[in-house]
Motif scaffolding. Structure first.
Motif, PDB file in Angstrom:
ATOM      1  N   VAL A 230       0.833  -1.212   0.000  1.00 54.90           N
ATOM      2  CA  VAL A 230       0.000   0.000   0.000  1.00 54.90           C
ATOM      3  C   VAL A 230       0.861   1.253   0.000  1.00 54.90           C
ATOM      4  O   VAL A 230       0.584   2.226  -0.739  1.00 54.90           O
ATOM      5  N   VAL A 231       1.909   1.260   0.815  1.00 58.59           N
ATOM      6  CA  VAL A 231       2.742   2.464   0.856  1.00 58.59           C
ATOM      7  C   VAL A 231       3.455   2.676  -0.479  1.00 58.59           C
ATOM      8  O   VAL A 231       3.820   3.812  -0.826  1.00 58.59           O
ATOM      9  N   SER A 232       3.613   1.604  -1.254  1.00 61.81           N
ATOM     10  CA  SER A 232       4.239   1.736  -2.568  1.00 61.81           C
ATOM     11  C   SER A 232       3.353   2.486  -3.552  1.00 61.81           C
ATOM     12  O   SER A 232       3.821   2.885  -4.628  1.00 61.81           O
ATOM     13  N   LEU A 233       2.076   2.694  -3.221  1.00 63.86           N
ATOM     14  CA  LEU A 233       1.204   3.492  -4.083  1.00 63.86           C
ATOM     15  C   LEU A 233       1.702   4.932  -4.214  1.00 63.86           C
ATOM     16  O   LEU A 233       1.394   5.615  -5.200  1.00 63.86           O
ATOM     17  N   LEU A 234       2.463   5.377  -3.223  1.00 63.35           N
ATOM     18  CA  LEU A 234       3.070   6.709  -3.335  1.00 63.35           C
ATOM     19  C   LEU A 234       3.980   6.775  -4.560  1.00 63.35           C
ATOM     20  O   LEU A 234       3.997   7.779  -5.289  1.00 63.35           O
TER      21      LEU A 234
END
Length: 585
Positions: A230-234
């Motif tokens: 999810v944090v890789s969506l940044l």
């Protein structure tokens, strides 16, 4: 007969006796003959024949009256003219400024580029002998071409090719560029330095942005309670911004120009950091990262395109330009780590970033004033290319139609992706695999510090062994050092090794940009640079995103084999990139 003639030595720049020609003063000779009292039919007939010959051998002043109105030398209107047969004996090296009333000396015909000189032709027409054409060649020299067809050969001077060139043509082989004074050179140098420093400040801020992500990533995960995927969506949003900026850059540059687009990109950064500073909802963070990508894409394209277009010291300046990126990425983690330790005020770090970009915006506007790249380059004595005037067809089609652009873009994507992955995920790797503490954020500073030093300190080696071979060498050594991070379970060794990886990766991007100038058309250089840089920046989001997906499934230990495989791919891509060649300018 010599005693009966009035002899006048010809005056020229060289007063030596060997250069003196004989002039016959016709009226004065007539008076002399009369005063001597020569009588007798035969003697008188001989004198009349002599006078007829003298009158026919001299130019009549009426014949050149029309030429005198066009500012031809005054000697052409003088009553005392040298015989035309004397022209072939003229030494061109003694040609100089002719005073009024004295003999004229005609220079050797000089061959000039017809496209660079203007000619004024004047004909002094003699009905009995044909026309003589005088041509003023635009440089002050009077040139006498071959005679007209059917003219008197006596008035058709032909100079041997072995004679020295005319004094007016002594600079024929030199450049037509006007001489630049020492004072003007100093102005050019000062302007060039100011422009370059402004671009370095802009690239410093880019490095500041990229260096922030590594230390802040664990805090963002903890604050929003999200996993690696999810944090890789940044990074995904960052990629969207980069790609959008790459395609928008071509249109915006044609419409607004170099200076205004740079300021636009910096303003996008200011707005984006304003969105990140309150630590709002996670979708707002994603939108902020997307806007950051868009702004970085515009700035990166023009900074690289401007420096790559320079004729003087472009390779050296490219190294220092990207060295400033490493400096920004070195300083940023030092500051970001302090904020990342706080669970409540961690997002205030983006206020500092916003302040930096406000200053950057003001600096860019003050230095470049929203001008076109061509105007800015001419201000520092460079020759700019007016891309709008040269290229009339679709730039998108031209850029995307170059296979070299796509190969360079693939290399840029992998390289920048590896660079940001190392700077961003190494901190998380050290925390989880080497049991590091919150100070592990300084490892990112070590990596970007090595990046900066590599781009500056290794420039001499690049020149010595050649940039193409140097990149192969750096990639192989970087793979070897990265393997030690993978297999050696030591916190200190890993930290040092990561710094050396940065040192070896550092020169690769400037080498890539320098090589681009040798295989891409110059009138498309900024557009191509924008595309290559934007795809590279997209790689800075794509590869970290893939790393996050791998880490969520296999653990953060998958970082090192993934990085090693990407470095190996760099070698393969670099091997198929075309070698340097002469490209149209």
């Amino acid at each position: 007969m010599a005693s009966l003639l009035d002899v006048h030595p010809r005056s020229s720049l060289s007063k030596s006796s060997e250069d003196a020609d004989i002039e016959i003063d016709v009226p004065h000779t007539q008076e002399t003959l009369a005063s001597k009292g020569h009588a007798g039919p035969s003697r008188l007939a001989g004198d009349k024949n002599l006078m007829r010959v003298l009158n026919e051998s001299a130019l009549d002043s009426a014949e050149i009256a029309s030429a005198s109105s066009l500012d031809l030398p005054a000697a052409l209107t003088s009553e005392r003219m040298r015989r035309r047969s004397d022209i072939s004996r003229i030494r061109p090296s003694s040609f100089g400024i002719v005073e009024s009333g004295e003999a004229i000396e005609l220079p050797v015909i000089s061959e000039r580029d017809k496209s660079t000189s203007t000619a004024i032709e004047v004909q002094a027409v003699d009905p009995s002998r044909g026309g003589i054409t005088f041509r003023e060649d635009g440089f002050g020299g009077l040139v006498v071409p071959s005679s007209s067809k059917g003219g008197d050969p006596e008035i058709a001077p032909s100079f041997p090719s072995s004679l020295a060139p005319s004094v007016f043509a002594e600079d024929d082989t030199s450049s037509t560029t006007p001489a630049i004074s020492a004072a003007q050179k100093a102005v050019y140098k000062r302007k060039s330095l100011i422009h370059f420093l402004a671009l370095c400040c802009c690239v410093f801020c880019m490095g500041w942005n990229d260096g922030t992500t590594g230390p802040m990533l664990p805090r963002i995960q903890a604050n929003y309670h999200v996993n690696f995927a999810v944090v890789s969506l940044l990074f995904v949003c960052n990629t969207i911004g980069f790609i959008s900026g790459a395609f928008a850059n071509i249109y915006l540059t044609d419409k607004f120009g170099f200076g205004k687009v740079l300021v636009m990109g910096s303003l996008c950064q200011v707005v984006a950091y304003g969105m990140l500073s309150p630590a709002g909802p996670f979708p707002l963070m994603c939108a902020g990262f997307g806007l950051i990508g868009f702004g970085l894409s515009l700035q990166n394209a023009h900074c690289n395109g401007f420096v790559a277009s320079l004729k003087r010291n472009a390779h050296t300046k490219m190294g220092f330009l990207h060295g400033s990126y490493g400096l920004g990425a070195l300083v940023s983690p030092l500051v970001a780590t302090q904020f990342a330790e706080s669970s409540t005020h961690w997002s205030f770090h983006y206020l500092i970033s916003m302040g930096l970009y406000i200053l950057n915006t003001l600096l860019l506007w003050h230095v470049f004033r929203g001008r076109l790249q061509q105007d800015v380059m001419e201000e520092e004595g460079e020759v700019g290319v007016n891309e709008n005037a040269v290229v009339d067809s679709n730039k998108y089609k031209q850029v995307l139609g170059l296979k070299e652009v796509h190969i360079l873009s693939v290399f840029s994507l992998i390289y920048v992706g590896v660079e940001v992955t190392m700077g961003g995920w190494s901190v998380t790797y050290i925390l989880e695999r080497r049991n590091g503490n919150s100070n592990a954020g300084y490892i990112a500073s070590g990596f970007f510090g090595g990046l900066m030093l590599g781009r500056i300190l290794l420039m001499w080696l690049n020149k010595k062994i050649g940039e193409r071979f140097a990149l192969f060498l750096y990639a192989l050594l970087a793979i070897f050092v990265e393997v030690t991070v993978w297999v050696v379970p030591s916190l200190i060794e890993n930290a040092i090794a990561v710094s050396f990886v940065g040192l070896l990766l550092g020169p690769m991007y400037p080498i890539l940009m320098n090589h681009s100038t040798t295989i891409l058309p110059r009138w498309l250089l900024t557009a191509c640079m924008g595309y290559i840089a934007a795809v590279g920046l997209a790689g800075s989001a794509i590869l970290p995103f893939i790393t996050g997906l791998l880490a969520s499934k296999f653990g953060i230990a998958s970082l090192q084999p993934f990085v090693v495989s990407m470095m190996s791919t760099l070698i393969v891509v670099w091997a198929i990139i075309p070698r340097a060649r002469i490209v149209p300018t």
